[in-house]
Design a protein around this motif. Structure first.
Motif, PDB file in Angstrom:
ATOM      1  N   ALA A 153      36.769  76.921 172.405  1.00 35.67           N
ATOM      2  CA  ALA A 153      36.190  77.669 171.292  1.00 35.67           C
ATOM      3  C   ALA A 153      35.408  76.769 170.343  1.00 35.67           C
ATOM      4  O   ALA A 153      34.400  77.187 169.766  1.00 35.67           O
ATOM      5  CB  ALA A 153      37.303  78.401 170.528  1.00 35.67           C
ATOM      6  N   GLU A 154      35.856  75.526 170.180  1.00 34.93           N
ATOM      7  CA  GLU A 154      35.164  74.606 169.276  1.00 34.93           C
ATOM      8  C   GLU A 154      33.747  74.324 169.771  1.00 34.93           C
ATOM      9  O   GLU A 154      32.811  74.212 168.979  1.00 34.93           O
ATOM     10  CB  GLU A 154      35.953  73.295 169.151  1.00 34.93           C
ATOM     11  N   ALA A 155      33.591  74.216 171.095  1.00 37.94           N
ATOM     12  CA  ALA A 155      32.265  73.944 171.658  1.00 37.94           C
ATOM     13  C   ALA A 155      31.324  75.129 171.432  1.00 37.94           C
ATOM     14  O   ALA A 155      30.137  74.948 171.135  1.00 37.94           O
ATOM     15  CB  ALA A 155      32.380  73.628 173.146  1.00 37.94           C
ATOM     16  N   LEU A 156      31.850  76.339 171.575  1.00 33.97           N
ATOM     17  CA  LEU A 156      31.020  77.521 171.316  1.00 33.97           C
ATOM     18  C   LEU A 156      30.656  77.593 169.835  1.00 33.97           C
ATOM     19  O   LEU A 156      29.520  77.925 169.479  1.00 33.97           O
ATOM     20  CB  LEU A 156      31.761  78.791 171.737  1.00 33.97           C
ATOM     21  N   HIS A 157      31.613  77.279 168.996  1.00 31.41           N
ATOM     22  CA  HIS A 157      31.368  77.272 167.559  1.00 31.41           C
ATOM     23  C   HIS A 157      30.285  76.251 167.205  1.00 31.41           C
ATOM     24  O   HIS A 157      29.464  76.484 166.307  1.00 31.41           O
ATOM     25  CB  HIS A 157      32.675  76.957 166.819  1.00 31.41           C
ATOM     26  N   ALA A 158      30.258  75.131 167.915  1.00 29.40           N
ATOM     27  CA  ALA A 158      29.230  74.112 167.683  1.00 29.40           C
ATOM     28  C   ALA A 158      27.841  74.656 168.029  1.00 29.40           C
ATOM     29  O   ALA A 158      26.849  74.310 167.373  1.00 29.40           O
ATOM     30  CB  ALA A 158      29.532  72.865 168.501  1.00 29.40           C
ATOM     31  N   LYS A 159      27.770  75.511 169.051  1.00 23.37           N
ATOM     32  CA  LYS A 159      26.490  76.144 169.389  1.00 23.37           C
ATOM     33  C   LYS A 159      26.002  77.011 168.233  1.00 23.37           C
ATOM     34  O   LYS A 159      24.809  77.016 167.909  1.00 23.37           O
ATOM     35  CB  LYS A 159      26.639  76.996 170.655  1.00 23.37           C
ATOM     36  N   LEU A 160      26.924  77.717 167.603  1.00 19.03           N
ATOM     37  CA  LEU A 160      26.540  78.537 166.464  1.00 19.03           C
ATOM     38  C   LEU A 160      26.091  77.659 165.298  1.00 19.03           C
ATOM     39  O   LEU A 160      25.135  77.992 164.587  1.00 19.03           O
ATOM     40  CB  LEU A 160      27.706  79.428 166.041  1.00 19.03           C
ATOM     41  N   SER A 161      26.750  76.526 165.114  1.00 16.98           N
ATOM     42  CA  SER A 161      26.381  75.613 164.024  1.00 16.98           C
ATOM     43  C   SER A 161      24.935  75.144 164.152  1.00 16.98           C
ATOM     44  O   SER A 161      24.260  74.910 163.147  1.00 16.98           O
ATOM     45  CB  SER A 161      27.314  74.398 164.007  1.00 16.98           C
ATOM     46  N   GLU A 162      24.465  75.032 165.371  1.00 16.84           N
ATOM     47  CA  GLU A 162      23.093  74.559 165.592  1.00 16.84           C
ATOM     48  C   GLU A 162      22.051  75.592 165.146  1.00 16.84           C
ATOM     49  O   GLU A 162      21.002  75.226 164.624  1.00 16.84           O
ATOM     50  CB  GLU A 162      22.894  74.227 167.075  1.00 16.84           C
ATOM     51  N   VAL A 163      22.353  76.874 165.361  1.00 16.72           N
ATOM     52  CA  VAL A 163      21.344  77.907 165.055  1.00 16.72           C
ATOM     53  C   VAL A 163      21.610  78.619 163.726  1.00 16.72           C
ATOM     54  O   VAL A 163      20.693  79.133 163.103  1.00 16.72           O
ATOM     55  CB  VAL A 163      21.252  78.949 166.196  1.00 16.72           C
ATOM     56  N   ASP A 164      22.876  78.655 163.305  1.00 16.21           N
ATOM     57  CA  ASP A 164      23.223  79.380 162.078  1.00 16.21           C
ATOM     58  C   ASP A 164      24.386  78.666 161.390  1.00 16.21           C
ATOM     59  O   ASP A 164      25.535  79.114 161.439  1.00 16.21           O
ATOM     60  CB  ASP A 164      23.598  80.825 162.420  1.00 16.21           C
ATOM     61  N   PRO A 165      24.112  77.528 160.761  1.00 20.96           N
ATOM     62  CA  PRO A 165      25.204  76.748 160.148  1.00 20.96           C
ATOM     63  C   PRO A 165      25.975  77.503 159.081  1.00 20.96           C
ATOM     64  O   PRO A 165      27.174  77.284 158.905  1.00 20.96           O
ATOM     65  CB  PRO A 165      24.476  75.529 159.562  1.00 20.96           C
ATOM     66  N   GLU A 166      25.307  78.412 158.372  1.00 23.43           N
ATOM     67  CA  GLU A 166      25.997  79.173 157.332  1.00 23.43           C
ATOM     68  C   GLU A 166      27.049  80.094 157.946  1.00 23.43           C
ATOM     69  O   GLU A 166      28.188  80.172 157.467  1.00 23.43           O
ATOM     70  CB  GLU A 166      24.993  79.987 156.515  1.00 23.43           C
ATOM     71  N   ALA A 167      26.695  80.789 159.020  1.00 25.74           N
ATOM     72  CA  ALA A 167      27.667  81.652 159.689  1.00 25.74           C
ATOM     73  C   ALA A 167      28.794  80.822 160.283  1.00 25.74           C
ATOM     74  O   ALA A 167      29.966  81.215 160.230  1.00 25.74           O
ATOM     75  CB  ALA A 167      26.980  82.471 160.782  1.00 25.74           C
ATOM     76  N   ALA A 168      28.456  79.664 160.841  1.00 25.64           N
ATOM     77  CA  ALA A 168      29.477  78.798 161.429  1.00 25.64           C
ATOM     78  C   ALA A 168      30.457  78.317 160.366  1.00 25.64           C
ATOM     79  O   ALA A 168      31.660  78.184 160.623  1.00 25.64           O
ATOM     80  CB  ALA A 168      28.815  77.612 162.118  1.00 25.64           C
ATOM     81  N   ARG A 169      29.946  78.052 159.187  1.00 25.87           N
ATOM     82  CA  ARG A 169      30.820  77.589 158.111  1.00 25.87           C
ATOM     83  C   ARG A 169      31.814  78.675 157.716  1.00 25.87           C
ATOM     84  O   ARG A 169      32.954  78.386 157.342  1.00 25.87           O
ATOM     85  CB  ARG A 169      29.967  77.186 156.909  1.00 25.87           C
ATOM     86  N   ARG A 170      31.390  79.915 157.806  1.00 25.45           N
ATOM     87  CA  ARG A 170      32.247  81.018 157.369  1.00 25.45           C
ATOM     88  C   ARG A 170      33.182  81.525 158.465  1.00 25.45           C
ATOM     89  O   ARG A 170      34.209  82.144 158.161  1.00 25.45           O
ATOM     90  CB  ARG A 170      31.382  82.186 156.870  1.00 25.45           C
ATOM     91  N   LEU A 171      32.847  81.304 159.715  1.00 32.21           N
ATOM     92  CA  LEU A 171      33.631  81.851 160.823  1.00 32.21           C
ATOM     93  C   LEU A 171      34.540  80.788 161.431  1.00 32.21           C
ATOM     94  O   LEU A 171      34.110  79.665 161.686  1.00 32.21           O
ATOM     95  CB  LEU A 171      32.712  82.419 161.906  1.00 32.21           C
ATOM     96  N   HIS A 172      35.776  81.160 161.679  1.00 34.13           N
ATOM     97  CA  HIS A 172      36.713  80.261 162.345  1.00 34.13           C
ATOM     98  C   HIS A 172      36.341  80.140 163.822  1.00 34.13           C
ATOM     99  O   HIS A 172      35.940  81.132 164.442  1.00 34.13           O
ATOM    100  CB  HIS A 172      38.136  80.812 162.215  1.00 34.13           C
ATOM    101  N   PRO A 173      36.447  78.954 164.403  1.00 34.45           N
ATOM    102  CA  PRO A 173      36.127  78.807 165.832  1.00 34.45           C
ATOM    103  C   PRO A 173      36.915  79.763 166.727  1.00 34.45           C
ATOM    104  O   PRO A 173      36.407  80.198 167.774  1.00 34.45           O
ATOM    105  CB  PRO A 173      36.488  77.344 166.122  1.00 34.45           C
ATOM    106  N   ASN A 174      38.140  80.104 166.320  1.00 38.94           N
ATOM    107  CA  ASN A 174      38.944  81.017 167.128  1.00 38.94           C
ATOM    108  C   ASN A 174      38.480  82.465 167.038  1.00 38.94           C
ATOM    109  O   ASN A 174      38.908  83.306 167.830  1.00 38.94           O
ATOM    110  CB  ASN A 174      40.418  80.948 166.710  1.00 38.94           C
TER     111      ASN A 174
END
Length: 344
Positions: A153-174
């Motif tokens: 899940a952390e790796a998928l969350h990292a993909k989100l961080s690349e395109v939408d860091p604000e959403a990644a900051r607010r969403l838990h990797p799980n």
């Protein structure tokens, strides 16, 4: 009587319709929302609407810190135990269900009272977010789920961080469902989920009174760890076993929830019990930090420290509510604190 040129005729019944009062209590997990919510609900003749995204699911009681029926002190609670774990439930579903509950509570002459910590749910309701129908791409979703299974899940969350860091900051990797949905929105529209949310209007259809609880970070973290220890003593492991027996998809929302994913990993032989508990405590601390970050970006919140001397703040909280809803004092079931009596 002659009408003025250019002015629309005014009918006798033309009046600005007053907004429905809505009391809201927010804050991170383990900060003390539940105890205060019961005090305020009794004081203000309110019915509580849960603003927690996981308490909607039946059979998920211990891990979601769901208040047992016997402990609700006769106060009606809404949007709890309304879905089976197999059913999806979204922010749009919450928004619709909460609106229905608010209307019904108001019709009974009671004060609607939202209590919870799921930032998107509460903000979307308070400010009437419009959820765009961006469509879906089932193949894309399946690909992201497969990626999470293979790489974590952390790796998928990292993909989100690349395109939408604000959403990644607010969403838990799980929170795989929402992480994948945020990726899917960008995939389908080329616009980030965060940009879509930023474009929402920030005017509320309600007469809002929002109370926020915070706490010294170190104290909050100790409370979180103590709560997790209590959940384990109460039988969290057995609760997760019952969910696993339903053969839910590992990507189902309940199996990605805090407390369930970690213990499920232990039960499936992926880690030791001690490692699972330590990871649960770590991830819950991080979740609380994200909750506070989300709420800090909201407006109209009256913040209070829920630490040791919190009882000194109760009078101020009651006074804020009274001032906000001064035209609706019929909600108030005990006005002694305004007349110099004891605060409940």
């Amino acid at each position: 009587m002659t009408e003025q040129h250019g002015a629309a005729p005014r009918r006798e019944n033309d009046q600005v319709r007053p907004k429905q009062p809505l009391l809201v209590l927010i804050g991170p997990t383990a900060v003390g929302k539940t105890a205060l919510s019961l005090t305020l609900a009794k004081q203000w003749n309110a019915e509580i609407i849960s603003g927690d995204s996981m308490q909607v699911y039946r059979g998920m009681d211990i891990g979601t810190a769901k208040l047992p029926l016997a402990d609700r002190e006769g106060i009606p609670h809404h949007l709890i135990d309304i879905c089976d774990p197999e059913e999806p439930y979204s922010a749009a579903d919450f928004q619709a269900g909460a609106r229905e509950a608010i209307n019904a509570i108001s019709a009974r002459g009671k004060l609607p009272f939202i209590v919870g910590g799921t930032g998107l749910y509460i903000e979307s309701l308070c400010y009437d977010y419009q959820f765009a129908d961006n469509g879906s791409d089932e193949l894309f979703r399946a690909e992201q789920e497969a990626f999470a299974t293979a790489h974590g899940a952390e790796a998928l969350h990292a993909k989100l961080s690349e395109v939408d860091p604000e959403a990644a900051r607010r969403l838990h990797p799980n929170d795989l469902r929402r992480v994948i949905r945020a990726l899917e929105v960008f995939h389908l529209t080329g616009q980030t989920f965060s940009d879509q949310q930023a474009g929402q209007k920030k005017e509320s259809p309600f007469e809002l009174c929002i109370i926020g609880l915070s706490m010294d970070r170190a104290v909050l973290y100790r409370r979180i760890e103590q709560r997790i220890d209590e959940m384990l003593e109460q039988g969290l492991e057995d609760e997760v076993k019952r969910l696993l027996a339903r053969e839910l998809s590992p990507h189902a929302v309940p199996m990605q929830a805090l407390g369930y994913k970690e213990i499920a990993d232990y039960l499936n032989g992926n880690c030791s019990y001690e490692a699972a508990v330590e990871r649960l405590k770590r991830d819950t601390r991080r979740f609380a930090k994200r909750q506070l970050s989300w709420f800090r970006h909201m407006k109209d919140i009256h913040w209070f420290d829920a630490g040791e001397n919190f009882h000194n703040n109760l009078r101020s909280i009651h006074a804020i509510i009274a001032g906000k809803f001064q035209d609706h004092l019929e909600y108030h079931s005990n006005q002694s604190f305004l007349d110099g009596g004891n605060v409940q």
